[in-house]
Design a protein around this motif. Structure first.
Motif, mmCIF file in Angstrom:
data_model
loop_
_atom_site.group_PDB
_atom_site.id
_atom_site.type_symbol
_atom_site.label_atom_id
_atom_site.label_comp_id
_atom_site.label_asym_id
_atom_site.label_seq_id
_atom_site.Cartn_x
_atom_site.Cartn_y
_atom_site.Cartn_z
ATOM 1 N N MET A 1 0.818 -1.190 0.000
ATOM 2 C CA MET A 1 0.000 0.000 0.000
ATOM 3 C C MET A 1 0.860 1.252 0.000
ATOM 4 O O MET A 1 0.433 2.297 -0.463
ATOM 5 N N GLU A 2 2.088 1.156 0.510
ATOM 6 C CA GLU A 2 2.949 2.330 0.556
ATOM 7 C C GLU A 2 3.332 2.809 -0.833
ATOM 8 O O GLU A 2 3.531 4.004 -1.039
ATOM 9 N N ALA A 3 3.420 1.893 -1.789
ATOM 10 C CA ALA A 3 3.779 2.286 -3.151
ATOM 11 C C ALA A 3 2.666 3.101 -3.802
ATOM 12 O O ALA A 3 2.923 4.009 -4.591
ATOM 13 N N ASN A 4 1.430 2.806 -3.464
ATOM 14 C CA ASN A 4 0.289 3.512 -4.059
ATOM 15 C C ASN A 4 -0.154 4.711 -3.246
ATOM 16 O O ASN A 4 -1.057 5.438 -3.671
ATOM 17 N N GLN A 5 0.477 4.953 -2.105
ATOM 18 C CA GLN A 5 0.053 6.052 -1.245
ATOM 19 C C GLN A 5 0.288 7.411 -1.900
ATOM 20 O O GLN A 5 -0.523 8.319 -1.758
ATOM 21 N N LYS A 6 1.375 7.550 -2.671
ATOM 22 C CA LYS A 6 1.643 8.819 -3.353
ATOM 23 C C LYS A 6 0.568 9.113 -4.391
ATOM 24 O O LYS A 6 0.084 10.239 -4.499
ATOM 25 N N MET A 7 0.195 8.102 -5.157
ATOM 26 C CA MET A 7 -0.844 8.301 -6.171
ATOM 27 C C MET A 7 -2.189 8.587 -5.505
ATOM 28 O O MET A 7 -2.944 9.440 -5.971
ATOM 29 N N LEU A 8 -2.467 7.905 -4.425
ATOM 30 C CA LEU A 8 -3.724 8.127 -3.714
ATOM 31 C C LEU A 8 -3.793 9.534 -3.135
ATOM 32 O O LEU A 8 -4.837 10.197 -3.211
ATOM 33 N N ASP A 9 -2.677 10.020 -2.593
ATOM 34 C CA ASP A 9 -2.647 11.386 -2.068
ATOM 35 C C ASP A 9 -2.821 12.414 -3.178
ATOM 36 O O ASP A 9 -3.531 13.410 -3.013
#
Length: 104
Positions: A1-9
Motif C-alpha cells: 500500500m505504501e507504493a500507491n500512497q503517493k498516487m492516492l494522495d
C-alpha cells in the motif's frame, strides 16, 4: 500500500481541490444571479465538480487494480497427470442420413 500512497494522495488533493473550486463557482453564480444571466457559470461549476468526482473514481480504480494485481499469487501452473474423464469407445460407427426436406 505504501507504493500507491503517493498516487492516492495526489488523486485526493486534485479531486478535492476541483470539488471545492467547482462548488464555489456554482454557489456564487447560482445565488448571485445578476452576474450570471444565462447561468453559464452555474453549468461550469457543476461540470468542474463532476469532473473532479470522476477523476477521484478513476484514480481509486487504478489504485485498487494495482493492489489486486500485486497481491495475486503468481506461481507455476500444475496440471494433473491423470484425468477423471472416461473415454467411451464406440463399437460401430453408424452414419445417419438426414433429410433436408421440410414438411408443412
Amino acid at each position: 500500500m505504501e507504493a500507491n500512497q503517493k498516487m492516492l494522495d495526489a488523486v485526493k488533493w486534485v479531486s478535492g481541490t476541483g470539488c471545492v473550486i467547482g462548488f464555489i463557482i456554482f454557489a456564487l453564480s447560482f445565488f448571485v444571479s445578476d452576474y450570471n444571466k444565462d447561468y453559464i457559470f452555474t453549468v461550469v461549476g457543476i461540470a468542474i465538480t463532476l469532473s473532479a468526482a470522476a477523476i477521484f473514481l478513476v484514480g481509486i480504480f487504478f489504485v485498487l487494480t494495482e493492489e489486486m494485481v500485486m497481491n495475486t499469487h503468481k506461481g507455476e501452473r500444475i496440471e494433473p497427470e491423470t484425468t477423471k474423464i472416461i473415454k467411451m469407445k464406440s463399437k460401430a460407427k453408424t452414419h445417419t442420413k438426414r433429410s433436408t426436406e421440410f414438411s408443412n
